[in-house]
Scaffold this motif. Structure first.
Motif, PDB file in Angstrom:
ATOM      1  N   GLY A  95       0.790  -1.232   0.000  1.00 44.06           N
ATOM      2  CA  GLY A  95       0.000   0.000   0.000  1.00 44.06           C
ATOM      3  C   GLY A  95       0.815   1.271   0.000  1.00 44.06           C
ATOM      4  N   MET A  96       2.072   1.177  -0.409  1.00 48.65           N
ATOM      5  CA  MET A  96       2.950   2.361  -0.343  1.00 48.65           C
ATOM      6  C   MET A  96       2.482   3.432  -1.328  1.00 48.65           C
ATOM      7  SD  MET A  96       5.828   2.581   1.529  1.00 48.65           S
ATOM      8  CE  MET A  96       6.897   3.471   0.435  1.00 48.65           C
ATOM      9  N   TRP A  97       2.227   4.590  -0.798  1.00 48.50           N
ATOM     10  CA  TRP A  97       1.860   5.728  -1.667  1.00 48.50           C
ATOM     11  C   TRP A  97       2.215   7.030  -0.956  1.00 48.50           C
ATOM     12  CZ3 TRP A  97      -1.745   9.874  -1.426  1.00 48.50           C
ATOM     13  CH2 TRP A  97      -1.890  10.582  -2.626  1.00 48.50           C
ATOM     14  N   VAL A  98       2.838   7.927  -1.699  1.00 50.15           N
ATOM     15  CA  VAL A  98       3.140   9.277  -1.188  1.00 50.15           C
ATOM     16  C   VAL A  98       2.502  10.270  -2.155  1.00 50.15           C
ATOM     17  CG1 VAL A  98       4.976  10.972  -0.780  1.00 50.15           C
ATOM     18  CG2 VAL A  98       5.270   8.603  -0.015  1.00 50.15           C
ATOM     19  N   ALA A  99       1.816  11.250  -1.630  1.00 50.34           N
ATOM     20  CA  ALA A  99       1.148  12.253  -2.467  1.00 50.34           C
ATOM     21  C   ALA A  99       2.182  12.960  -3.342  1.00 50.34           C
ATOM     22  CB  ALA A  99       0.424  13.263  -1.584  1.00 50.34           C
ATOM     23  N   ARG A 103       6.475  14.006  -2.695  1.00 48.73           N
ATOM     24  CA  ARG A 103       7.467  13.024  -3.180  1.00 48.73           C
ATOM     25  C   ARG A 103       8.865  13.637  -3.317  1.00 48.73           C
ATOM     26  NH1 ARG A 103       3.660  10.226  -7.771  1.00 48.73           N
ATOM     27  NH2 ARG A 103       2.151   9.480  -6.237  1.00 48.73           N
ATOM     28  N   GLY A 104       9.837  12.752  -3.322  1.00 53.22           N
ATOM     29  CA  GLY A 104      11.213  13.168  -3.584  1.00 53.22           C
ATOM     30  C   GLY A 104      11.879  13.845  -2.400  1.00 53.22           C
ATOM     31  N   THR A 105      11.285  13.700  -1.228  1.00 51.45           N
ATOM     32  CA  THR A 105      11.863  14.330  -0.026  1.00 51.45           C
ATOM     33  C   THR A 105      12.290  13.283   0.998  1.00 51.45           C
ATOM     34  OG1 THR A 105       9.742  14.500   1.130  1.00 51.45           O
ATOM     35  CG2 THR A 105      10.348  16.332  -0.319  1.00 51.45           C
ATOM     36  N   GLY A 106      12.260  12.015   0.589  1.00 53.79           N
ATOM     37  CA  GLY A 106      12.653  10.955   1.515  1.00 53.79           C
ATOM     38  C   GLY A 106      11.501  10.405   2.341  1.00 53.79           C
ATOM     39  N   LEU A 107      10.278  10.904   2.064  1.00 50.36           N
ATOM     40  CA  LEU A 107       9.144  10.456   2.879  1.00 50.36           C
ATOM     41  C   LEU A 107       8.779   8.998   2.611  1.00 50.36           C
ATOM     42  CD1 LEU A 107       7.168  11.329   5.028  1.00 50.36           C
ATOM     43  CD2 LEU A 107       5.683  12.261   3.248  1.00 50.36           C
ATOM     44  N   GLY A 108       8.847   8.595   1.326  1.00 50.75           N
ATOM     45  CA  GLY A 108       8.560   7.202   1.003  1.00 50.75           C
ATOM     46  C   GLY A 108       9.525   6.263   1.719  1.00 50.75           C
ATOM     47  N   ARG A 109      10.791   6.639   1.700  1.00 51.35           N
ATOM     48  CA  ARG A 109      11.787   5.811   2.398  1.00 51.35           C
ATOM     49  C   ARG A 109      11.478   5.762   3.902  1.00 51.35           C
ATOM     50  NH1 ARG A 109      16.756   4.440   0.893  1.00 51.35           N
ATOM     51  NH2 ARG A 109      16.812   6.008  -0.751  1.00 51.35           N
ATOM     52  N   ALA A 110      11.155   6.925   4.475  1.00 49.63           N
ATOM     53  CA  ALA A 110      10.885   6.977   5.918  1.00 49.63           C
ATOM     54  C   ALA A 110       9.653   6.142   6.276  1.00 49.63           C
ATOM     55  CB  ALA A 110      10.704   8.437   6.350  1.00 49.63           C
ATOM     56  N   GLY A 134       8.213  -2.503 -13.942  1.00 48.13           N
ATOM     57  CA  GLY A 134       8.298  -1.239 -14.671  1.00 48.13           C
ATOM     58  C   GLY A 134       8.110  -0.020 -13.781  1.00 48.13           C
ATOM     59  N   ASN A 135       7.739  -0.214 -12.511  1.00 47.21           N
ATOM     60  CA  ASN A 135       7.608   0.910 -11.572  1.00 47.21           C
ATOM     61  C   ASN A 135       9.014   1.179 -11.000  1.00 47.21           C
ATOM     62  OD1 ASN A 135       7.029   2.781  -9.616  1.00 47.21           O
ATOM     63  ND2 ASN A 135       5.362   1.612  -8.675  1.00 47.21           N
ATOM     64  N   ASP A 136       9.840   1.851 -11.825  1.00 56.73           N
ATOM     65  CA  ASP A 136      11.263   1.958 -11.507  1.00 56.73           C
ATOM     66  C   ASP A 136      11.549   2.754 -10.237  1.00 56.73           C
ATOM     67  OD1 ASP A 136      11.777   0.453 -13.716  1.00 56.73           O
ATOM     68  OD2 ASP A 136      12.134   2.153 -15.029  1.00 56.73           O
TER      69      ASP A 136
HETATM   70  C1  LIG Z   1       7.316   5.090  -4.791  1.00 54.41           C
HETATM   71  C2  LIG Z   1       7.026   6.264  -3.860  1.00 54.41           C
HETATM   72  C3  LIG Z   1       6.263   5.738  -2.632  1.00 54.41           C
HETATM   73  C4  LIG Z   1       8.342   6.901  -3.413  1.00 54.41           C
HETATM   74  O1  LIG Z   1       8.039   7.916  -2.510  1.00 54.41           O
HETATM   75  P1  LIG Z   1       8.996   9.220  -2.361  1.00 54.41           P
HETATM   76  O2  LIG Z   1       8.611   9.894  -1.107  1.00 54.41           O
HETATM   77  O3  LIG Z   1       8.961  10.022  -3.594  1.00 54.41           O
HETATM   78  O4  LIG Z   1      10.422   8.515  -2.239  1.00 54.41           O
HETATM   79  P2  LIG Z   1      11.718   9.073  -1.504  1.00 54.41           P
HETATM   80  O5  LIG Z   1      11.807  10.549  -1.695  1.00 54.41           O
HETATM   81  O6  LIG Z   1      11.734   8.557  -0.116  1.00 54.41           O
HETATM   82  O7  LIG Z   1      12.858   8.379  -2.342  1.00 54.41           O
HETATM   83  C5  LIG Z   1      13.396   7.182  -1.913  1.00 54.41           C
HETATM   84  C6  LIG Z   1      14.111   6.501  -3.055  1.00 54.41           C
HETATM   85  O8  LIG Z   1      13.167   6.093  -4.034  1.00 54.41           O
HETATM   86  C7  LIG Z   1      13.783   6.158  -5.318  1.00 54.41           C
HETATM   87  N1  LIG Z   1      13.048   7.130  -6.095  1.00 54.41           N
HETATM   88  C8  LIG Z   1      12.072   7.962  -5.676  1.00 54.41           C
HETATM   89  N2  LIG Z   1      11.581   8.677  -6.705  1.00 54.41           N
HETATM   90  C9  LIG Z   1      12.283   8.280  -7.794  1.00 54.41           C
HETATM   91  C10 LIG Z   1      12.225   8.613  -9.165  1.00 54.41           C
HETATM   92  N3  LIG Z   1      11.356   9.519  -9.638  1.00 54.41           N
HETATM   93  N4  LIG Z   1      13.065   7.972  -9.996  1.00 54.41           N
HETATM   94  C11 LIG Z   1      13.939   7.070  -9.546  1.00 54.41           C
HETATM   95  N5  LIG Z   1      14.031   6.682  -8.247  1.00 54.41           N
HETATM   96  C12 LIG Z   1      13.217   7.287  -7.400  1.00 54.41           C
HETATM   97  C13 LIG Z   1      15.212   6.601  -5.100  1.00 54.41           C
HETATM   98  O9  LIG Z   1      15.993   5.442  -4.890  1.00 54.41           O
HETATM   99  C14 LIG Z   1      15.104   7.361  -3.804  1.00 54.41           C
HETATM  100  O10 LIG Z   1      16.296   7.403  -3.098  1.00 54.41           O
HETATM  101  P3  LIG Z   1      17.309   8.648  -3.291  1.00 54.41           P
HETATM  102  O11 LIG Z   1      16.479   9.870  -3.008  1.00 54.41           O
HETATM  103  O12 LIG Z   1      18.340   8.387  -2.259  1.00 54.41           O
HETATM  104  O13 LIG Z   1      17.780   8.580  -4.692  1.00 54.41           O
HETATM  105  C15 LIG Z   1       6.187   7.374  -4.581  1.00 54.41           C
HETATM  106  O14 LIG Z   1       6.859   7.749  -5.770  1.00 54.41           O
HETATM  107  C16 LIG Z   1       4.781   6.965  -4.933  1.00 54.41           C
HETATM  108  O15 LIG Z   1       3.862   7.077  -4.102  1.00 54.41           O
HETATM  109  N6  LIG Z   1       4.578   6.477  -6.168  1.00 54.41           N
HETATM  110  C17 LIG Z   1       3.249   6.120  -6.642  1.00 54.41           C
HETATM  111  C18 LIG Z   1       2.713   4.868  -5.929  1.00 54.41           C
HETATM  112  C19 LIG Z   1       3.667   3.719  -6.038  1.00 54.41           C
HETATM  113  O16 LIG Z   1       4.263   3.463  -7.074  1.00 54.41           O
HETATM  114  N7  LIG Z   1       3.787   2.967  -4.916  1.00 54.41           N
HETATM  115  C20 LIG Z   1       4.626   1.800  -4.849  1.00 54.41           C
HETATM  116  C21 LIG Z   1       3.779   0.584  -4.878  1.00 54.41           C
HETATM  117  S1  LIG Z   1       4.781  -0.907  -4.799  1.00 54.41           S
END
Ligand SMILES: CC(C)(COP(=O)(O)OP(=O)(O)OC[C@H]1O[C@@H](n2cnc3c(N)ncnc32)[C@H](O)[C@@H]1OP(=O)(O)O)[C@@H](O)C(=O)NCCC(=O)NCCS
Length: 176
Positions: A95-99, A103-110, A134-136
């Motif tokens: 259920g991982m999702w960040v608005a 995004r891009g602030t480390g919140l997903g990782r946290a 494909g969800n890179d």
């Molecule tokens: C996947 C997701 C949860 C990441 O959340 P986020 O808060 O943007 O991620 P973070 O800022 O914590 O980034 C953590 C790492 O993710 C990877 N990452 C995040 N965005 C990325 C991007 N656009 N391209 C490549 N890598 C990316 C990187 O490895 C990044 O580490 P780094 O900052 O040290 O390079 C978010 O993009 C999201 O909600 N996506 C849509 C829903 C989804 O795909 N959920 C996953 C279901 S399995």
């Protein structure tokens, strides 16, 4: 699990009475990222309040279940869930999702680390999750957390041409 902060965001478990907030963010996440969700928005909208109350209550009241949220000024901006198998060996993250605005602030990782650390309190030795092929950006995040792709795949949902891939990690992850 006690709350953590990440920048302006607070990461903490949802409580049972917050089921409408969970529903709101689940719907928003599914609408935003349909290829990352096992259910469609249409399927989620079919459920009545009782279904959502039961889902949230049965998870947050369960000793091996966790719904985590990230909140900025009380508004939900991220979610994830965790569960631990009955034999306490395997943790599942989902259920991982960040608005988009957060995004891009480390919140997903946290958020992921929060749910993983909760799993560790159960003494599990294996962590798993499913990611859409494909969800890179998501896969990159999971790789950096020590998860590795397996050869196990299945369709995202019935009738979908998207494939999800099982990723797994041992309790002591390999270096990314
Ligand atoms: C996947 C997701 C949860 C990441 O959340 P986020 O808060 O943007 O991620 P973070 O800022 O914590 O980034 C953590 C790492 O993710 C990877 N990452 C995040 N965005 C990325 C991007 N656009 N391209 C490549 N890598 C990316 C990187 O490895 C990044 O580490 P780094 O900052 O040290 O390079 C978010 O993009 C999201 O909600 N996506 C849509 C829903 C989804 O795909 N959920 C996953 C279901 S399995």
């Amino acid at each position: 699990m006690t709350a953590r902060t990440h920048g302006h965001a607070v990461i903490r478990p949802f409580t049972a009475d917050e089921w409408p907030v969970w529903r709101e963010i689940r719907l928003r996440g599914t609408e935003d990222s349909p290829d990352a969700s096992a259910e469609t928005v249409e399927e989620l909208l079919e459920h009545d309040d009782e279904w959502w109350i039961d889902l949230v209550t049965s998870t947050v009241d369960h000793p091996r279940g966790m719904l985590a949220g990230a909140f900025i000024d009380e508004a939900p901006v991220g979610m994830a869930y965790g569960r631990v198998d009955a034999d306490l060996t395997t943790h599942g993250l989902g259920g991982m999702w960040v608005a988009p605005e957060a995004r891009g602030t480390g919140l997903g990782r946290a958020l992921a680390e929060y749910v993983i650390d909760w799993g560790a309190t159960h003494g599990v030795d294996r962590y798993e999750l499913w990611v859409t092929d494909g969800n890179d950006s998501a896969e990159q995040l999971y790789l950096s957390l020590g998860y590795r792709r397996t050869n196990t795949t299945r369709p995202l949902r019935q009738g979908s041409d998207r494939t999800i891939v099982l990723m797994e990690r041992r309790a002591e992850p390999e270096e990314a």
